[in-house]
Design an enzyme around this catalytic site. Structure first.
Site, PDB file in Angstrom:
ATOM      1  N   PRO A   9       0.796  -1.222   0.000  1.00 48.58           N
ATOM      2  CA  PRO A   9       0.000   0.000   0.000  1.00 48.58           C
ATOM      3  C   PRO A   9       0.830   1.273   0.000  1.00 48.58           C
ATOM      4  O   PRO A   9       1.855   1.367   0.674  1.00 48.58           O
ATOM      5  CB  PRO A   9      -0.837  -0.105   1.281  1.00 48.58           C
ATOM      6  CG  PRO A   9      -0.139  -1.111   2.119  1.00 48.58           C
ATOM      7  CD  PRO A   9       0.523  -2.068   1.175  1.00 48.58           C
ATOM      8  N   ASN A  10       0.331   2.225  -0.768  1.00 48.81           N
ATOM      9  CA  ASN A  10       0.866   3.589  -0.868  1.00 48.81           C
ATOM     10  C   ASN A  10       2.174   3.683  -1.651  1.00 48.81           C
ATOM     11  O   ASN A  10       2.656   4.787  -1.918  1.00 48.81           O
ATOM     12  CB  ASN A  10       1.029   4.224   0.523  1.00 48.81           C
ATOM     13  CG  ASN A  10      -0.291   4.273   1.266  1.00 48.81           C
ATOM     14  OD1 ASN A  10      -1.259   4.791   0.734  1.00 48.81           O
ATOM     15  ND2 ASN A  10      -0.357   3.706   2.459  1.00 48.81           N
ATOM     16  N   ARG A  17       4.985  10.899  -2.590  1.00 46.73           N
ATOM     17  CA  ARG A  17       4.650  10.599  -1.199  1.00 46.73           C
ATOM     18  C   ARG A  17       5.862  10.878  -0.297  1.00 46.73           C
ATOM     19  O   ARG A  17       6.912  10.248  -0.457  1.00 46.73           O
ATOM     20  CB  ARG A  17       4.288   9.121  -1.103  1.00 46.73           C
ATOM     21  CG  ARG A  17       4.084   8.637   0.302  1.00 46.73           C
ATOM     22  CD  ARG A  17       4.078   7.116   0.372  1.00 46.73           C
ATOM     23  NE  ARG A  17       3.846   6.675   1.726  1.00 46.73           N
ATOM     24  CZ  ARG A  17       4.118   5.457   2.179  1.00 46.73           C
ATOM     25  NH1 ARG A  17       4.613   4.545   1.357  1.00 46.73           N
ATOM     26  NH2 ARG A  17       3.903   5.148   3.429  1.00 46.73           N
ATOM     27  N   TYR A  22      11.016   8.995   1.248  1.00 45.09           N
ATOM     28  CA  TYR A  22      11.019   7.961   0.206  1.00 45.09           C
ATOM     29  C   TYR A  22      11.649   8.396  -1.124  1.00 45.09           C
ATOM     30  O   TYR A  22      11.724   7.592  -2.047  1.00 45.09           O
ATOM     31  CB  TYR A  22       9.574   7.477  -0.033  1.00 45.09           C
ATOM     32  CG  TYR A  22       8.939   6.886   1.212  1.00 45.09           C
ATOM     33  CD1 TYR A  22       9.428   5.713   1.790  1.00 45.09           C
ATOM     34  CD2 TYR A  22       7.853   7.503   1.832  1.00 45.09           C
ATOM     35  CE1 TYR A  22       8.864   5.169   2.933  1.00 45.09           C
ATOM     36  CE2 TYR A  22       7.273   6.973   2.974  1.00 45.09           C
ATOM     37  CZ  TYR A  22       7.780   5.812   3.521  1.00 45.09           C
ATOM     38  OH  TYR A  22       7.227   5.279   4.652  1.00 45.09           O
ATOM     39  N   ASN A  73       8.111  -5.398  -0.647  1.00 43.36           N
ATOM     40  CA  ASN A  73       7.976  -4.272   0.272  1.00 43.36           C
ATOM     41  C   ASN A  73       6.486  -4.171   0.560  1.00 43.36           C
ATOM     42  O   ASN A  73       5.720  -3.655  -0.253  1.00 43.36           O
ATOM     43  CB  ASN A  73       8.497  -2.978  -0.355  1.00 43.36           C
ATOM     44  CG  ASN A  73       8.422  -1.807   0.623  1.00 43.36           C
ATOM     45  OD1 ASN A  73       7.810  -1.922   1.689  1.00 43.36           O
ATOM     46  ND2 ASN A  73       9.027  -0.695   0.268  1.00 43.36           N
ATOM     47  N   ALA A  76       2.992  -0.691   4.994  1.00 42.10           N
ATOM     48  CA  ALA A  76       2.498  -0.755   6.373  1.00 42.10           C
ATOM     49  C   ALA A  76       1.988  -2.147   6.761  1.00 42.10           C
ATOM     50  O   ALA A  76       1.941  -2.484   7.950  1.00 42.10           O
ATOM     51  CB  ALA A  76       1.403   0.287   6.578  1.00 42.10           C
ATOM     52  N   HIS A  79       3.865  -4.387   9.213  1.00 42.77           N
ATOM     53  CA  HIS A  79       3.764  -4.256  10.666  1.00 42.77           C
ATOM     54  C   HIS A  79       2.449  -4.811  11.225  1.00 42.77           C
ATOM     55  O   HIS A  79       2.212  -4.749  12.427  1.00 42.77           O
ATOM     56  CB  HIS A  79       3.901  -2.773  11.060  1.00 42.77           C
ATOM     57  CG  HIS A  79       4.969  -2.054  10.285  1.00 42.77           C
ATOM     58  ND1 HIS A  79       6.300  -2.430  10.355  1.00 42.77           N
ATOM     59  CD2 HIS A  79       4.912  -1.016   9.406  1.00 42.77           C
ATOM     60  CE1 HIS A  79       7.006  -1.629   9.545  1.00 42.77           C
ATOM     61  NE2 HIS A  79       6.191  -0.773   8.969  1.00 42.77           N
ATOM     62  N   GLU A  97      12.517  -9.421   2.210  1.00 44.28           N
ATOM     63  CA  GLU A  97      11.768  -8.230   2.646  1.00 44.28           C
ATOM     64  C   GLU A  97      12.641  -7.001   2.420  1.00 44.28           C
ATOM     65  O   GLU A  97      13.817  -7.004   2.796  1.00 44.28           O
ATOM     66  CB  GLU A  97      11.447  -8.377   4.135  1.00 44.28           C
ATOM     67  CG  GLU A  97      10.806  -7.164   4.774  1.00 44.28           C
ATOM     68  CD  GLU A  97      10.643  -7.319   6.285  1.00 44.28           C
ATOM     69  OE1 GLU A  97      10.959  -8.411   6.837  1.00 44.28           O
ATOM     70  OE2 GLU A  97      10.224  -6.350   6.925  1.00 44.28           O
ATOM     71  N   HIS A  99      12.747  -2.532   2.556  1.00 38.90           N
ATOM     72  CA  HIS A  99      12.142  -1.235   2.887  1.00 38.90           C
ATOM     73  C   HIS A  99      13.068  -0.139   2.396  1.00 38.90           C
ATOM     74  O   HIS A  99      14.292  -0.248   2.507  1.00 38.90           O
ATOM     75  CB  HIS A  99      11.941  -1.087   4.402  1.00 38.90           C
ATOM     76  CG  HIS A  99      11.025  -2.127   4.945  1.00 38.90           C
ATOM     77  ND1 HIS A  99       9.669  -2.069   4.756  1.00 38.90           N
ATOM     78  CD2 HIS A  99      11.283  -3.267   5.613  1.00 38.90           C
ATOM     79  CE1 HIS A  99       9.125  -3.146   5.302  1.00 38.90           C
ATOM     80  NE2 HIS A  99      10.078  -3.892   5.828  1.00 38.90           N
ATOM     81  N   ARG A 106      12.590   4.744  12.889  1.00 41.08           N
ATOM     82  CA  ARG A 106      11.354   5.528  12.815  1.00 41.08           C
ATOM     83  C   ARG A 106      10.435   5.196  14.008  1.00 41.08           C
ATOM     84  O   ARG A 106      10.915   4.725  15.036  1.00 41.08           O
ATOM     85  CB  ARG A 106      10.687   5.280  11.453  1.00 41.08           C
ATOM     86  CG  ARG A 106      11.590   5.707  10.286  1.00 41.08           C
ATOM     87  CD  ARG A 106      10.950   5.471   8.941  1.00 41.08           C
ATOM     88  NE  ARG A 106       9.748   6.255   8.768  1.00 41.08           N
ATOM     89  CZ  ARG A 106       8.858   6.044   7.783  1.00 41.08           C
ATOM     90  NH1 ARG A 106       9.078   5.081   6.898  1.00 41.08           N
ATOM     91  NH2 ARG A 106       7.787   6.794   7.690  1.00 41.08           N
TER      92      ARG A 106
HETATM   93  C1  DQA Z   1       8.151   1.199   4.059  1.00 43.62           C
HETATM   94  C2  DQA Z   1       8.143   1.447   5.576  1.00 43.62           C
HETATM   95  C3  DQA Z   1       6.765   1.206   6.148  1.00 43.62           C
HETATM   96  O1  DQA Z   1       6.765   1.425   7.545  1.00 43.62           O
HETATM   97  C4  DQA Z   1       5.758   2.166   5.511  1.00 43.62           C
HETATM   98  O2  DQA Z   1       4.471   1.911   6.009  1.00 43.62           O
HETATM   99  C5  DQA Z   1       5.801   2.114   4.031  1.00 43.62           C
HETATM  100  C6  DQA Z   1       7.097   2.047   3.357  1.00 43.62           C
HETATM  101  C7  DQA Z   1       9.522   1.537   3.426  1.00 43.62           C
HETATM  102  O3  DQA Z   1       9.738   1.105   2.305  1.00 43.62           O
HETATM  103  O4  DQA Z   1      10.340   2.228   4.040  1.00 43.62           O
HETATM  104  O5  DQA Z   1       4.779   2.218   3.361  1.00 43.62           O
HETATM  105  O6  DQA Z   1       7.889  -0.159   3.822  1.00 43.62           O
END
Ligand code: DQA
Length: 141
Positions: A9-10, A17, A22, A73, A76, A79, A97, A99, A106
């Site tokens: 997501p996102n 964003r 990022y 990736n 969120a 978590h 995995e 990020h 964070r």
């Molecule tokens: C993320 C870190 C996550 O905590 C966050 O919710 C993201 C991006 C990262 O790539 O740093 O959406 O996965």
């Protein structure tokens, strides 16, 4: 070797964003401008993004028999999602995995990952280069 990159997501909004965290590159631009040229002739890279937990799980299931490994990736969902962790365990493929940010630097709620225990390893904090490092890790396995 066929590798599937899955973004959660996102991450479709990368580029606009929270650029301080990022960066200002879209994922498509990074994929086509950097990742694919870097691994040309070494592996085939396919990409899937969804903001929907169940669709990410379906994509992981559909990877069986088509891919040698997955870089994920989960945003969120990293978590929160027992269901994505179960899917990673179920498919029997090596999953790395990744990020973009260093989630351990964070907010406390980002320090827990349901995915790390079921992935072969985790790479975080190297910006978009985390994806390249994740692919390198899969290729070396
Ligand atoms: C993320 C870190 C996550 O905590 C966050 O919710 C993201 C991006 C990262 O790539 O740093 O959406 O996965």
């Amino acid at each position: 070797m066929n590798i599937l990159i899955v973004n959660g997501p996102n991450l479709n909004l990368l580029g606009t964003r929270e650029p301080a965290i990022y960066g200002d590159n879209s994922f498509e631009s990074y994929l086509n401008g950097t990742l694919r040229p870097t691994f040309e002739g070494t592996c085939q890279l396919d990409y899937y993004q969804s903001n929907v937990e169940g669709e990410i799980i379906n994509a992981l299931h559909a990877a069986i028999g088509h891919y040698d490994g997955v870089v994920i990736n989960a945003g969120a969902y990293t978590h929160t999602s027992v269901a994505i962790a179960d899917a990673i365990k179920a498919i029997g493929l090596p999953v790395v995995e990744v990020h973009i940010s260093n989630v351990c630097k964070r907010e406390a709620f980002r320090h827990t990952s349901f995915l790390t225990p079921v992935c072969v390893g985790a790479i975080m904090g190297f910006g978009m280069d985390s994806y390249r490092l994740g692919i390198e890790a899969l290729l070396k396995m």
